[in-house]
Scaffold this active site. Sequence first.
Site, PDB file in Angstrom:
ATOM      1  N   GLY A 149       0.812  -1.203   0.000  1.00 10.22           N
ATOM      2  CA  GLY A 149       0.000   0.000   0.000  1.00 10.22           C
ATOM      3  C   GLY A 149       0.849   1.259   0.000  1.00 10.22           C
ATOM      4  N   CYS A 150       0.189   2.400  -0.172  1.00  9.28           N
ATOM      5  CA  CYS A 150       0.917   3.665  -0.295  1.00  9.28           C
ATOM      6  C   CYS A 150       1.450   4.148   1.055  1.00  9.28           C
ATOM      7  CB  CYS A 150       0.032   4.721  -0.947  1.00  9.28           C
ATOM      8  SG  CYS A 150      -1.630   4.868  -0.247  1.00  9.28           S
ATOM      9  N   TYR A 151       0.617   4.128   2.092  1.00 11.31           N
ATOM     10  CA  TYR A 151       1.102   4.497   3.416  1.00 11.31           C
ATOM     11  C   TYR A 151       2.205   3.542   3.874  1.00 11.31           C
ATOM     12  CZ  TYR A 151      -2.566   7.908   4.750  1.00 11.31           C
ATOM     13  OH  TYR A 151      -3.387   9.007   4.866  1.00 11.31           O
ATOM     14  N   THR A 154       5.596   4.136   2.196  1.00 10.39           N
ATOM     15  CA  THR A 154       6.250   5.327   2.749  1.00 10.39           C
ATOM     16  C   THR A 154       6.886   5.021   4.090  1.00 10.39           C
ATOM     17  OG1 THR A 154       4.461   6.609   1.715  1.00 10.39           O
ATOM     18  CG2 THR A 154       5.938   7.785   3.209  1.00 10.39           C
TER      19      THR A 154
END
Length: 341
Positions: A149-151, A154
């Site tokens: 996922g994006c979170y 990161t």
Amino acid sequence: MTDVAIVGASGYTARELIQLLVRHPGARVRMATSRQDEAPRLDTLHPSLTGRIDLACEPFDPDRVASAASVAFLALPHGASMAATPGLRARGVRVIDLSADYRLNDPRVYADWYDHEHTDPAGLEEAVYGLPELYREAIPPAGLIANPGCYTSTAILALAPLVARDVIERSGIIIDAKSGVSGAGRSPKLTTHYPECNESLSAYGVGRHRHTPEIEQVLGDIGRSSGGGEPVEVIFTPHLVPMDRGILATIYAEPKGPASEHDLMDLYRSYYEDSPFVRVVGRLPATKDSAFSNFCDLTVRVVRGRILVIACLDNLIKGAAGVAVQNFNLMTGHPETTALL
């Protein structure tokens, strides 16, 4: 040339994925599916694709997907991917799943955080976590990739060097993250309705966001591989920001000993020296620096004895479609950067 299918072509991530693949010299989009009854054309769903691809969507059928493509990108909601994947894998189709259905190793953890049972535990056993910076050797032979996922991308990229080198305490890590509205998907919701989210900043999923166990699982794996047995525990708080795209995370951790910014920056540069899409920068990164790219920008600071990591990326590309193409490149023998620079 590898023929590919896009399963679930109506969302923002699918649009970004198709835009990357139509310029990929080794990929050909042969099929797209949609759950919409009218089976729309791709350039109707996504006007930006006009003149770039001539393809109409079809209802999902594993036999038709397998006859058209050897690799399928699944841009489906959580729960729908685990229903589609077994049929594709049984027909020899390699799957890159962009949902969260195959990211957690334990089906009981999945059920706890996603509020329904996992129906493909065999797929969980097979799946490889698709973050190339950490799992580059395991991705090429894989038949099923759990795209991160994006979170999580990161946070994990920001913390991996510190955990791998045992520089920080593994509990009490605070992840304060902000995301653009596209991270919530294309389906209309009250919280992402323009009058609700414009000119407003709000936290959500406090203490129960579904990405928490994913972050802890991957960082725990990194810690164990470097000789540390204790689990990683994070406090993850996401926020919705009134912008289209981008994620910025500010992360706070307690060092195990004296820490200097110079040494930490050297650590990060060394750790990511073979990762073309992680940029360790001296400045404070901003979301516009990595927007519309597959780069993750990050930097490190020491403030009052605490280590601060600031990281940002484009949630639709490095946080979704771009890393999916990275995985495709590794699986099909192309240079990792193909179609991404």
